[in-house]
Write a protein that holds these residues in place. Sequence first.
Motif, short mmCIF file in Angstrom:
data_model
loop_
_atom_site.label_atom_id
_atom_site.label_comp_id
_atom_site.label_asym_id
_atom_site.label_seq_id
_atom_site.Cartn_x
_atom_site.Cartn_y
_atom_site.Cartn_z
N THR A 130 -102.54 74.99 12.33
CA THR A 130 -102.25 74.74 13.74
C THR A 130 -102.14 73.23 13.93
O THR A 130 -102.61 72.45 13.09
CB THR A 130 -103.37 75.28 14.64
N SER A 177 -100.05 84.31 13.08
CA SER A 177 -101.51 84.25 13.19
C SER A 177 -102.17 84.32 11.83
O SER A 177 -103.20 83.68 11.59
CB SER A 177 -102.01 85.40 14.08
N LYS A 217 -101.69 80.87 10.05
CA LYS A 217 -102.55 79.83 10.59
C LYS A 217 -104.00 79.98 10.14
O LYS A 217 -104.74 79.00 10.03
CB LYS A 217 -102.47 79.81 12.12
N LYS A 218 -104.42 81.22 9.85
CA LYS A 218 -105.78 81.41 9.32
C LYS A 218 -105.94 80.75 7.96
O LYS A 218 -107.03 80.34 7.58
CB LYS A 218 -106.09 82.91 9.21
#
Length: 343
Positions: free
Chosen positions: A23, A299, A302-303
Amino acid sequence: MIEMPPPLVLSAPEPRTLDLIFTPQALTVLQTRYRIVEAGPESVAGLADNTLGEVRYIIGQPPLSAETLARMPQLRCILNVESNLINNMPYDILFSRGIHVVTTGQVFAEPVAELGLAMALNIARGIVDADIDFREGRELWGGEGNAQARLLSGADVGIIGFGDLGKALNRVLSGFRTNTRVFDPWMPPSILLDHGVTPSSLDDVLTRSDFIFVVASVTSENQHFLDADAFSKMRPGAAFILLSRANVVDFGALMAAVERGHIVAASDVFPDEPLPLDHPVRRLKGFLRSAHRAGALDSAFKKMGDMVLEDMDLMDRDLPPMRCKRAERETVSRMRSRPVTVN
């Protein structure tokens, strides 16, 4: 007192990019805590000795020779952000030097498991075909539209492979009260029992399942092990759902079993990607297709960055990495997955 410069990170995550896996906030943290040197996978060996000599972490898994590793005395960890552990470096040297090799692949487990569940439900209830029929004005209403329908709830389910993805799949299936058998020769039976599944032979999974999910990694021992003989053992009308890698399957034999109407199938992975436009699987009735997109959610990507930052922070404090999954010396060289080319 001489102030030491921030640790040096070699960034070579192709085909990923730092913007993909971090991010904006996490990328700022990375750039604040570390010095970053970016390099293409094939250009690492050409970096200057003084640069390689300071590298503490590698983000990515570029090819590394024994000679290149010898020029990296400060290296502590290779953080694979692809998901596949690639046989492109001398793991024996890495382990002998105490250098960690870790992967962020577990970020894909939940999204892939959810798509696998969606595929199973679609096969059970004919959702896609019913929608196409409705659009074209040939829909069947009520019970007439359920001639081939069945329930996933209470069904006999087989899972081949029980790593991160197999465990995630078992979690999403838990609400359906399935009778789940698992075949995984690398997993102790007690761990399977702890997860509420029945340790089983491959034959039992094949012959006693209404739905079979394949989530096994490709190794030196299991390439194409699901072949014509395996498909012939499956219950007539059973569903075969391939979620891990196509090389565990004899794909021609799978298509033949579907074409003759013995089983139905779904797959998110294929022998060639992208698949040729004239490949016969594109026209095969009874086969649900997905373009290797099960895990590719922003998602999930980004983890990866969060996991990388957490583990580098631990190692900066002389603690072992705990967030990513560590490669095991006994199995890592047996992995045979191909590198990904598309995010």
